[in-house]
Design an enzyme around this catalytic site. Structure first.
Site, PDB file in Angstrom:
ATOM      1  N   HIS A  12       0.807  -1.217   0.000  1.00  0.00           N
ATOM      2  CA  HIS A  12       0.000   0.000   0.000  1.00  0.00           C
ATOM      3  C   HIS A  12       0.844   1.272   0.000  1.00  0.00           C
ATOM      4  O   HIS A  12       0.302   2.368  -0.168  1.00  0.00           O
ATOM      5  CB  HIS A  12      -0.947   0.016   1.205  1.00  0.00           C
ATOM      6  CG  HIS A  12      -2.239  -0.711   0.967  1.00  0.00           C
ATOM      7  ND1 HIS A  12      -2.393  -2.051   1.235  1.00  0.00           N
ATOM      8  CD2 HIS A  12      -3.418  -0.290   0.462  1.00  0.00           C
ATOM      9  CE1 HIS A  12      -3.625  -2.415   0.908  1.00  0.00           C
ATOM     10  NE2 HIS A  12      -4.265  -1.370   0.435  1.00  0.00           N
ATOM     11  N   GLY A  13       2.132   1.148   0.197  1.00  0.00           N
ATOM     12  CA  GLY A  13       2.985   2.343   0.138  1.00  0.00           C
ATOM     13  C   GLY A  13       4.142   2.330   1.116  1.00  0.00           C
ATOM     14  O   GLY A  13       5.138   3.005   0.915  1.00  0.00           O
TER      15      GLY A  13
END
Length: 364
Positions: free
Chosen positions: A328-329
């Protein structure tokens, strides 16, 4: 009436949808239905060519080359048939999305930041598809070479309805369903399309109503209203936010799911209403079903899962949430989010195990 400007994801995908993506999805639908009607046997290749053309049109030749390069490298590494090596390759490819020099170079390919973000989001999702194919190749490739060829990988990676934002569909499911030839009924497909469009339009209208009237995200981004609110009000705001998130993904996943149905495939189930969920475990199983299947099949079960010892189960679950946070990052708040979800799942499963002991059941 102005809308809440603070929900980037909704504004971003609605803008892209109106400008180009919905038109490209309509083109996919046309190619799909014509190929099912006239050349069912060649449908995967017709859709593959269309997906590659749509990618080239939207992301440019450089964006197309990046995704093709990722697929080629993943396929080459999969030839060694080592799951650990495949995972290492996938993580390295994913990590290239966070290298400042690479980010800066890709930004220069486009005129606007939104175009760069579209490439970023697309490549992130494609990494999961490449990983799914590569691991399936490691497990089944030598015995099923015809269905695990590079051509099938391209058909899977460039399948357009799931191209930019998912939902995720594992390669084994995609391949089996895409190769299965079913009787084509224009009347049945037309009824599925009409009902699906009505449902999606209702969800879209509801999401637009919420974002124009409730300003949930704007309130969350401003400290004074939150400090002045009671705990009950904060709880209500939290519930409103997750309900909007649910409705938002009914639209964002509902559109590609409808096209999957039109292609004769069975899409992952749409998110379950968060108001019906009372546990972390059910939320992970029922919200993003495609992502959950991916995590279970390729991380949780291979690492031992619930069939291993207590420590093995803790490690399998921790590794699963660590990957989710990184994919997700990898920002610090995502690691906290992943750790809290891991803790919630562990506590729930721990309580279930304790309550299943016969002595405890007798006491209850």
């Amino acid at each position: 009436m102005s809308q809440d400007p603070m929900d980037f994801e909704w504004s971003y995908w609605i803008e892209w949808g109106r400008e180009r993506i919905l038109w490209l999805l309509a083109g996919h639908l046309l190619v799909s239905q014509v190929s099912r009607l006239l050349v069912e046997k060649y449908k995967p290749w017709c859709l593959m060519v269309y997906g590659m053309a749509a990618c080239w049109l939207l992301l440019g030749i450089k964006g197309f080359a990046v995704i093709l390069l990722h697929a080629t490298i993943s396929f080459a590494v999969a030839q060694f048939q080592l799951s650990l090596l495949t995972w290492l390759c996938s993580l390295i490819l994913l990590s290239t999305l966070r290298v400042p020099a690479v980010e800066e170079a890709k930004r220069k390919w486009y005129d606007t930041e939104n175009e760069y973000y579209l490439l970023l989001f697309t490549v992130s999702v494609r990494c999961l598809f490449c990983t799914s194919f590569s691991l399936e190749y490691c497990w089944h490739g030598p015995a099923q070479k015809s269905s695990h060829s590079f051509l099938w990988m391209l058909a899977y990676v460039f399948y357009y309805p799931t191209f930019h934002n998912g939902p995720l569909m594992n390669f084994d499911e995609f391949s089996k369903q895409m190769r299965k030839q079913e009787a084509f009924s224009l009347k049945t497909n037309l009824s599925i399309l009409i009902v699906g469009i009505i449902r999606i339009f209702f969800w879209w209208f509801l999401a637009e109503l919420m974002i124009h009237l409730m300003y949930i995200h704007a309130l969350y981004s401003s400290a004074p209203p939150l400090e002045a609110a009671s705990y009950w009000a904060l709880g209500g705001l939290a519930l409103a936010q997750v309900l909007f998130f649910y409705v938002k993904y009914l639209v964002l996943y509902g559109v590609p799911a409808l096209l999957l149905q039109m292609d004769g495939l069975k899409p992952p189930a749409l998110p379950c209403c968060v108001s019906l969920m009372h546990s972390f475990t059910k939320m992970w199983r029922s919200f993003d079903v495609g992502l959950h299947r991916f995590l279970v099949r390729y991380i949780y079960v291979p690492m031992g899962g619930s069939q291993s010892s207590l420590l093995g189960t803790l490690f399998s679950t921790a590794l699963t949430f660590a990957f989710v946070s990184y994919w997700h990052g990898g920002q610090s708040y995502l690691w906290y989010w992943g750790a809290l979800n891991w803790l919630g799942v562990i506590v729930e499963n721990g309580v279930k195990r304790i309550l299943s002991v016969s002595v405890i059941q007798d006491l209850i």
